[in-house]
Each structure stands twice: as structure tokens, then as C-alpha cells.
Design an enzyme around this catalytic site. Structure first.
Site, mmCIF file in Angstrom:
data_model
loop_
_atom_site.group_PDB
_atom_site.id
_atom_site.type_symbol
_atom_site.label_atom_id
_atom_site.label_comp_id
_atom_site.label_asym_id
_atom_site.label_seq_id
_atom_site.Cartn_x
_atom_site.Cartn_y
_atom_site.Cartn_z
ATOM 1 N N GLU A 27 22.224 -14.631 31.782
ATOM 2 C CA GLU A 27 22.746 -13.285 31.658
ATOM 3 C C GLU A 27 22.322 -12.829 30.368
ATOM 4 O O GLU A 27 21.975 -13.537 29.235
ATOM 5 C CB GLU A 27 24.677 -14.398 31.465
ATOM 6 C CG GLU A 27 25.321 -13.182 31.231
ATOM 7 C CD GLU A 27 26.462 -13.460 31.551
ATOM 8 O OE1 GLU A 27 27.962 -12.560 31.379
ATOM 9 O OE2 GLU A 27 27.085 -14.648 31.922
ATOM 10 N N ASN A 72 29.711 -12.784 33.906
ATOM 11 C CA ASN A 72 30.841 -11.346 33.277
ATOM 12 C C ASN A 72 30.275 -10.180 33.362
ATOM 13 O O ASN A 72 31.095 -9.253 32.657
ATOM 14 C CB ASN A 72 31.829 -12.108 32.071
ATOM 15 C CG ASN A 72 32.475 -12.978 32.892
ATOM 16 O OD1 ASN A 72 32.753 -13.926 33.692
ATOM 17 N ND2 ASN A 72 33.733 -14.238 31.106
ATOM 18 N N GLU A 173 33.183 -13.670 39.239
ATOM 19 C CA GLU A 173 34.656 -14.209 39.283
ATOM 20 C C GLU A 173 35.691 -13.497 38.864
ATOM 21 O O GLU A 173 36.571 -12.809 38.427
ATOM 22 C CB GLU A 173 33.860 -14.359 37.675
ATOM 23 C CG GLU A 173 33.441 -16.473 37.620
ATOM 24 C CD GLU A 173 34.035 -16.779 36.657
ATOM 25 O OE1 GLU A 173 33.809 -16.554 35.307
ATOM 26 O OE2 GLU A 173 32.539 -18.119 36.556
ATOM 27 N N TYR A 244 32.281 -25.941 35.155
ATOM 28 C CA TYR A 244 31.755 -26.734 33.277
ATOM 29 C C TYR A 244 32.427 -28.159 33.246
ATOM 30 O O TYR A 244 34.065 -28.396 34.236
ATOM 31 C CB TYR A 244 32.004 -25.992 32.643
ATOM 32 C CG TYR A 244 30.959 -24.353 33.292
ATOM 33 C CD1 TYR A 244 30.171 -24.430 33.045
ATOM 34 C CD2 TYR A 244 31.419 -22.646 33.751
ATOM 35 C CE1 TYR A 244 29.214 -23.662 33.182
ATOM 36 C CE2 TYR A 244 31.264 -22.397 33.605
ATOM 37 C CZ TYR A 244 29.588 -21.966 33.517
ATOM 38 O OH TYR A 244 28.790 -21.242 33.518
ATOM 39 N N GLU A 292 27.447 -20.874 39.132
ATOM 40 C CA GLU A 292 27.656 -21.614 37.149
ATOM 41 C C GLU A 292 28.289 -22.739 37.491
ATOM 42 O O GLU A 292 28.971 -24.254 37.911
ATOM 43 C CB GLU A 292 28.768 -20.946 37.167
ATOM 44 C CG GLU A 292 27.928 -19.778 36.617
ATOM 45 C CD GLU A 292 29.331 -18.993 35.954
ATOM 46 O OE1 GLU A 292 29.572 -19.279 35.575
ATOM 47 O OE2 GLU A 292 28.671 -17.199 36.527
ATOM 48 N N GLN A 352 23.905 -22.063 31.094
ATOM 49 C CA GLN A 352 22.926 -21.588 31.675
ATOM 50 C C GLN A 352 21.443 -21.890 31.474
ATOM 51 O O GLN A 352 20.553 -23.230 31.032
ATOM 52 C CB GLN A 352 22.803 -19.787 30.506
ATOM 53 C CG GLN A 352 23.478 -19.337 31.091
ATOM 54 C CD GLN A 352 23.485 -17.236 30.619
ATOM 55 O OE1 GLN A 352 22.655 -17.240 30.262
ATOM 56 N NE2 GLN A 352 25.537 -17.185 30.698
#
Length: 503
Positions: A27, A72, A173, A244, A292, A352
Site C-alpha cells: 500500500e 485505505n 473496508e 489483525y 489483510e 504488508q
């Protein structure tokens, strides 16, 4: 002493493991791109400005697919600004991470970098501040070889052949109030459905991922999935999962039990998908994309506070969690859980890849190095390809602060028929006792132990750094394989990779 017995039989299959289960994520966030994978002028930079030292580590992990450009970030991304002559590209303010995006690294650069890395692209499209027409323009630019505006534009930018991006995420998201362009489940579902329909009219070879909940603790979970899938189910191929895990309470025993929560999350999403399937009288089974996932908690609060007051800048240090030994064990447990669900979980992205909550770290003026979590991911990616087997595992159990009946040993086996190898992944998550592990592999007659790799350490908080690795795998020789029964002592808090084959 903790104990576990496992029966492995090649005829009891879960499913063939989709290699995209070992995907990752880049990202435009912090130093993931700039001073991460891309740093012109660095001693290790190649002719395109890509850091060779990072590329070598990415190739070592053998990452088959990488999600890009967010995250995002994508909800404010104007992809047109990131292509064409660099001197003409527009810098933009990124509201997601309060940074200045120079667009000196964009879509074309990522396509070239991912090809060098040996990875396919999982492209995320902006459904936060944009919509159907922009998605179609991007798809045409990436995938079509036609005499039409955006296809010709790509050719003018030096890419004669299409990028042939096959996997597309319909936003990111969108249930999150933090997301620029946040929507209700119905609003998102309608937009995503119409976008999906149009994209498949342009290129029916692509696969599409509908947004699921941002995490399992969202107040709208799993209603978000049910409502949005009412609209998107007929037009998409996957639904996304994000989550997460952290050890903010500094309770290692309970931390290792959090894959019980992961199991419930996966089961709930599958049940919701199958409910919509039944409701629609559909013959299609929707699969999962866990695009993710990682351990993430070390730097969160400080980053959030610092971000509020930081001036707009490019590539600040953000979300650079330094992973310790116990984080590596949890990553191993997560990968075992994924393999157990290979029948429905087809894609996953470790979030990531570089610098930002990542297995690979760089110094701006120095080298690159491997975090502790690099190794279980490496082992799973390297040896976890083939057919996931429905093994029978009986383990002693314990309770933790927030979890009951936690198995001491978690294990799964993957059979690679082509190589005539079977790999057993096993974690002893008992923090007090070693575990006597027995695996019945009589089904694999004539096999021998090719290698037994282990990650072990008495210090749960030990970390790796540019100065050296304190957590790395070693070859373990204390085991027995007699009459098709493998036995070994799994050290407390350990990751174990047992490879058997005929070669």
C-alpha cells in the site's frame, strides 16, 4: 507433558491449496513503497529504481499475488495521476494516512516491479470517492488490447502488452467510518454490484472480490456481509476478510489462543455466504479472500497520535512494528488455520510486505533484513503447496485467560504429489511444557525425513534487526521415524516443519 497424536492419510483431502493463499500487500503507506520497494539512488537500486535487496527477499518468499495500491489509500486514489511521464504526474494529499503522495511510483512501476518479483497483481479499485466509470477506465487501461482510448493510453505510456490483471477488489473496508467514502452495507452492495456487472461485460475473465467487514469486532458484522452479498453475490467470486491480532495485554498464553477467534470468524463468514446462497437458490459457492491479516499492535497508538499532528510529507515512518519471537509463532498458527480451510479460503494477503507491519524491513541508507515472522511465512509458502489433508489430530488441552479448551498442538499436513513429498506444520503453543508429538504416516510407504526445521527460543520478546538475526530456523535432528510412525519432542512455544519424501 503435553501430547499430540496425528494421523495423516493422502486419501483424506481438504482441497488443493491455491498458491494465492501466500499473497501479500503493498500500500502507499509509510515506507512500503518509497524507501521500501522503490528508492532511486540507493546503492542497491536497479535501473528502474527498485531495490534489489528487497526484491531478492520478496522472491525468496515466493509471493504469488500482491494486493495494490491499498488499503485505505485506495479510497482517495486517482490512478490517472500515477501513470505517464513522471514530470507530468500530479502530487496528491492522501487523507487516509495524512501524507503527500508524489505519484512518482504508480501503476506502471508496480506492474514492472511485480513482474520482477514473480507476482501477479490483485488490484483494488476506488469505490470510496469514485465509481463504475472509473473502474471501467482502469480495467481497460490494464487489460485490453483494443483501439480504444485507455488501452491506447497505456501503449503511449510504454506498455504495449496489457497487464492482464485477473483479480480485482471492489473497494476497501467500506464498512469502516474511517474510510473516505464510507457507505452502508446496502449502498456499498448496490455500487459494487453495478461495478462488477460492468467490469465483467468488459472482461469476463477477471475475478472479483466483494468487501466484507473490516474486522470481526465491527458492530455491523456479520450483517454487513449478509446485506451487501444480497446485491453482489451473483456477480463476484470472493468476499474479503480482514483481521489483525495483537498481544497488548502481554499474555503470551492467551495470545497463542487467538486462532480460536480466527476459526469462529472464518466459520461465520462461510455460514453467511452459504445462507445467501440458499436464499438465492444459487448453485454458486462463494469463496473467501483473507486479503489483510497479520500481527499488528506494537506501534498503533503512537502512530495515531503522531499522524494527527504531522505535517504533510512523503514516506514517513508509519506502522513499523518490530516483531518478536511470539509474533512468529502466532503467524505460524494463522497459516495452519488457513490451510485447514483450503476448501473455501483461496486467497490471503499478509499485510504488508515491506516496512509497514511487514516481514521485510529496510534502512533508508542501508540494507534490508528479515523480521521474525518472515520464517513461518517462508516455510508455508515454500512447502505448503499441494493438497491440504484432513488429518486427525488429538492433543492435550489447556485454558487461557479468555479461551477454553485450547489445544497444546496445532498441526496440518500438505501433500505435494508431484514432488512425492508431504509436509507437516506443527506448533506447540503450550508456554510451559514441551509436547510429545506422534504422527502416523504409514500411508506414505517408503518416505523418509528429508528435513526437520524448527523455530525455538526461550525469550518470547527477542527480535531480529539489521545487526543480526536472533530468531531463525535450524535443522533439528532429534526425532524418530520407525514403521511409519514419526515421533519428536516439540519444544514449548515452537514452530515445526517436518518434511518427508522419497527423494
Amino acid at each position: 507433558m503435553a501430547k499430540a497424536k496425528m494421523i495423516v492419510d493422502k486419501d483424506f483431502e481438504i482441497a488443493r491449496v491455491d498458491s494465492r493463499m501466500y499473497g501479500s500487500f503493498i500500500e502507499h503507506l509509510g515506507r512500503a513503497v518509497y524507501n521500501g520497494i522503490y528508492q532511486p539512488g540507493h546503492p542497491a537500486a536497479d535501473e528502474d529504481g527498485f531495490r534489489r535487496d528487497v526484491l531478492e527477499l520478496v522472491k525468496e518468499l515466493d509471493v504469488p499475488i500482491i494486493r495494490y495500491p491499498g488499503g485505505n489509500f485506495v479510497s482517495g486514489f486517482f490512478w490517472e495521476d500515477s501513470v505517464g511521464p513522471k514530470e507530468e504526474r500530479k502530487p496528491r494529499l492522501d487523507l487516509a494516512w495524512r501524507t503527500l503522495e508524489t505519484n512518482q511510483f504508480g501503476l506502471g512501476e508496480f506492474a514492472k516491479w511485480s513482474k520482477k518479483a514473480g507476482s501477479e497483481i490483485m488490484m483494488a479499485i476506488n469505490l470510496g470517492t469514485r465509481g463504475v466509470s472509473d473502474a471501467l477506465n482502469l480495467l481497460e487501461y490494464c487489460n485490453l488490447d483494443t483501439n480504444s482510448y485507455y488501452s491506447n493510453l497505456r501503449k503511449q505510456h510504454g506498455a504495449k502488452e496489457p497487464y492482464n490483471v485477473k483479480t480485482w477488489c471492489l473497494g476497501n473496508e467500506m464498512d469502516g467510518p474511517w474510510q473516505v467514502g464510507h457507505k452502508t452495507a446496502y449502498e456499498y452492495g448496490r455500487l459494487a454490484a453495478e461495478t462488477a456487472k460492468a467490469m465483467k461485460l468488459m472482461d469476463d475473465s477477471i475475478e472479483l472480490v466483494s468487501c466484507g467487514s473490516s474486522n470481526v469486532d465491527m458492530p455491523t458484522f456479520p450483517e454487513w456481509e449478509a446485506v451487501s452479498l444480497e446485491e453482489t453475490y451473483d456477480y463476484v467470486d470472493y468476499i474479503s476478510l480482514h483481521n489483525y491480532y495483537g498481544n497488548a495485554e502481554n499474555d503470551t498464553e492467551d495470545f497463542f489462543a487467538k486462532t480460536q477467534d480466527l476459526e469462529r470468524f472464518i466459520h461465520t463468514v462461510i455460514a453467511t455466504c452459504d445462507y445467501i446462497k440458499a436464499k438465492k437458490r444459487s448453485k454458486k459457492t462463494l469463496n473467501l479472500s483473507f486479503d489483510e491479516w497479520n500481527v499488528w499492535f506494537h506501534a498503533t497508538e503512537g502512530d495515531n497520535e503522531e499522524m494527527k499532528n504531522r505535517p504533510w510529507q512523503t514516506a514517513p515512518h508509519l506502522l513499523e512494528d518490530i516483531y518478536d519471537f511470539e509474533d512468529a509463532i502466532l503467524v505460524g498458527l494463522i497459516l495452519i488455520t488457513f490451510l485447514k480451510h483450503a476448501d473455501r479460503l483461496k486467497m490471503a494477503c499478509l499485510a504488508q510486505l515491506v516496512n509497514v507491519i511487514a516481514p521485510i524491513m529496510t534502512e533508508n541508507d542501508g540494507g534490508a533484513w528479515k523480521q521474525t515472522i518472515f520464517y513461518p511465512f517462508l516455510h508455508a509458502s515454500k512447502y505448503g503447496r499441494g493438497i491440504a489433508l484432513r488429518s486427525v489430530v488429538n492433543s492435550t488441552m489447556h485454558d487461557s485467560k479468555n479461551h477454553e479448551d485450547v489445544t497444546d498442538v496445532e498441526s496440518v499436513a500438505v501433500y505435494n504429489e508431484e514432488k512425492e513429498e508431504v509436509t507437516i506444520f506443527a506448533v506447540n503453543r503450550n508456554v510451559k511444557e514441551d509436547a510429545l508429538f506422534e504422527a502416523d504416516v504409514r500411508c506414505f510407504g517408503g518416505y523418509r525425513v528429508l528435513e526437520y526445521l524448527a523455530l525455538e527460543n526461550d525469550d518470547m520478546k527477542v527480535v531480529n534487526s539489521i545487526a543480526g538475526e536472533k530468531v531463525s530456523p535450524y535443522s533439528k535432528t532429534e526425532y524418530k521415524l520407525e514403521d511409519g510412525i514419526f515421533t519428536a519432542n516439540l519444544s514449548k512455544c515452537s514452530w515445526n516443519v517436518i518434511r518427508l519424501g522419497k527423494s
